[in-house]
Scaffold this motif. Sequence first.
Motif, short mmCIF file in Angstrom:
data_model
loop_
_atom_site.label_atom_id
_atom_site.label_comp_id
_atom_site.label_asym_id
_atom_site.label_seq_id
_atom_site.Cartn_x
_atom_site.Cartn_y
_atom_site.Cartn_z
N ASN A 1 0.82 -1.21 0.00
CA ASN A 1 0.00 0.00 0.00
C ASN A 1 0.86 1.26 0.00
O ASN A 1 0.53 2.25 -0.68
CB ASN A 1 -0.95 0.00 1.20
N GLU A 2 1.95 1.24 0.77
CA GLU A 2 2.83 2.41 0.79
C GLU A 2 3.52 2.62 -0.56
O GLU A 2 3.77 3.75 -0.97
CB GLU A 2 3.87 2.26 1.90
N LEU A 3 3.82 1.52 -1.24
CA LEU A 3 4.42 1.62 -2.57
C LEU A 3 3.53 2.43 -3.50
O LEU A 3 4.00 3.29 -4.26
CB LEU A 3 4.64 0.22 -3.15
N HIS A 4 2.24 2.21 -3.41
CA HIS A 4 1.32 2.88 -4.32
C HIS A 4 0.88 4.25 -3.82
O HIS A 4 0.05 4.92 -4.46
CB HIS A 4 0.12 1.96 -4.61
N ARG A 5 1.46 4.66 -2.71
CA ARG A 5 1.29 6.05 -2.26
C ARG A 5 2.47 6.92 -2.68
O ARG A 5 2.45 8.13 -2.47
CB ARG A 5 1.12 6.10 -0.74
N CYS A 6 3.50 6.30 -3.26
CA CYS A 6 4.67 7.06 -3.70
C CYS A 6 4.27 8.04 -4.80
O CYS A 6 3.66 7.64 -5.81
CB CYS A 6 5.77 6.12 -4.22
N ASN B 1 6.64 10.13 -6.23
CA ASN B 1 7.81 10.31 -7.08
C ASN B 1 8.16 9.00 -7.77
O ASN B 1 8.20 7.95 -7.14
CB ASN B 1 8.99 10.81 -6.23
N LYS B 2 8.42 9.05 -9.08
CA LYS B 2 8.72 7.83 -9.84
C LYS B 2 9.96 7.11 -9.32
O LYS B 2 9.98 5.88 -9.24
CB LYS B 2 8.90 8.19 -11.31
N ASP B 3 10.98 7.87 -8.95
CA ASP B 3 12.20 7.26 -8.44
C ASP B 3 11.97 6.59 -7.09
O ASP B 3 12.51 5.51 -6.81
CB ASP B 3 13.31 8.31 -8.32
N ASP B 4 11.17 7.24 -6.23
CA ASP B 4 10.84 6.64 -4.93
C ASP B 4 10.05 5.35 -5.12
O ASP B 4 10.25 4.37 -4.39
CB ASP B 4 10.03 7.62 -4.08
N PHE B 5 9.15 5.38 -6.09
CA PHE B 5 8.35 4.19 -6.38
C PHE B 5 9.26 3.03 -6.78
O PHE B 5 9.13 1.92 -6.25
CB PHE B 5 7.35 4.49 -7.49
#
Length: 330
Positions: free
Chosen positions: A120-125, A127-131
């Motif tokens: 879930n936190e991944l899909h709250r990123c 920024n593309k690099d943060d993702f």
Amino acid sequence: MFKLIFKQYKAKSSSPDLNDVVNFDDPLKNDKIIAHRLPYHTCHDEEHRSPSIPGLKSSSSWQCYALKDHPGIVVVRNPFTERGLRYWIARCLRDYPRPPNIVNLNERLFDETVRSDWWNELHRCQNKDDFQRTKVAMRWTTFGYHHDWDTKHYDDRMQSPFPEDLSLLCRLFSSTMGYEEFKPEAAIVNYYPVGSSLSGHVDYSEPNQSAPLFSFSFGQTAIFLIGGRSLEEAPTALLLQSGDVLIMSGESRLCYHAVPRILKEHKSLNSALPKEVYDSGGGDQDALDMDLFDHVGSLSFWQPFSDYIADSRININVRQVLKPGQLLLN
């Protein structure tokens, strides 16, 4: 010899030569494999046949193969339905990396919110690099008996509940394959981005080394090497595709094996799925998250999972830790 062949397949400077890789979609073209027959009563005898579960094809239709030169290796070529594949992929990404299960994410690089709810936190990123950084950082999660990567041992004090749905799946496979006494007690889910690998090793941490090991592949295709008891022995390369189930038992249980390369070959079916007919009468199938089983048929729900496996492989491997009759390690 094992390390040399591993390096050949891992080399990123060239496309791997797959001529010597066993492809279970073309079994008649390869003299390294033979058909493996399941015990008759587990798939044909109505009275004793292993029950099926939603998302899994009838065992009477399974395509099973053994390796001539590696006793104990059996591959079942994708016995899952499309909805079944989606269910297990979603479980591995959304649910299994949550506490009390243990993940590899470094606490110095990721805060508690990410380490406890990675998907879930991944899909709250934003920024593309943060993702991308968060996505590829997840490499494994463990549950049941937790494997200690430092000591290579298990400990009675280091356990989390084993998921009921995965336990049911493993028990169905073990009984169908003729391993009636198998108990799923420890699992590692590995996440492989394209470009990653797993070096040669032997799984010797379990006190019970006579019980089989079950390995489930989802997403992108892997080149899997199975060797012998020594690194001097040349391995055989197998192509493990999405849905394939690998069983290591007997002689092969303590043989060197590795994953030198992930191939970006699998294309997920990106469409809504028709309702899958299954017996809704309860029983063992209640172990599955049937809401999730229904939801993965929706394209909008499935899309984030499909995007993940577009360049990644997921592998669940399950072992029995305790010896027959043993209740605790110590």
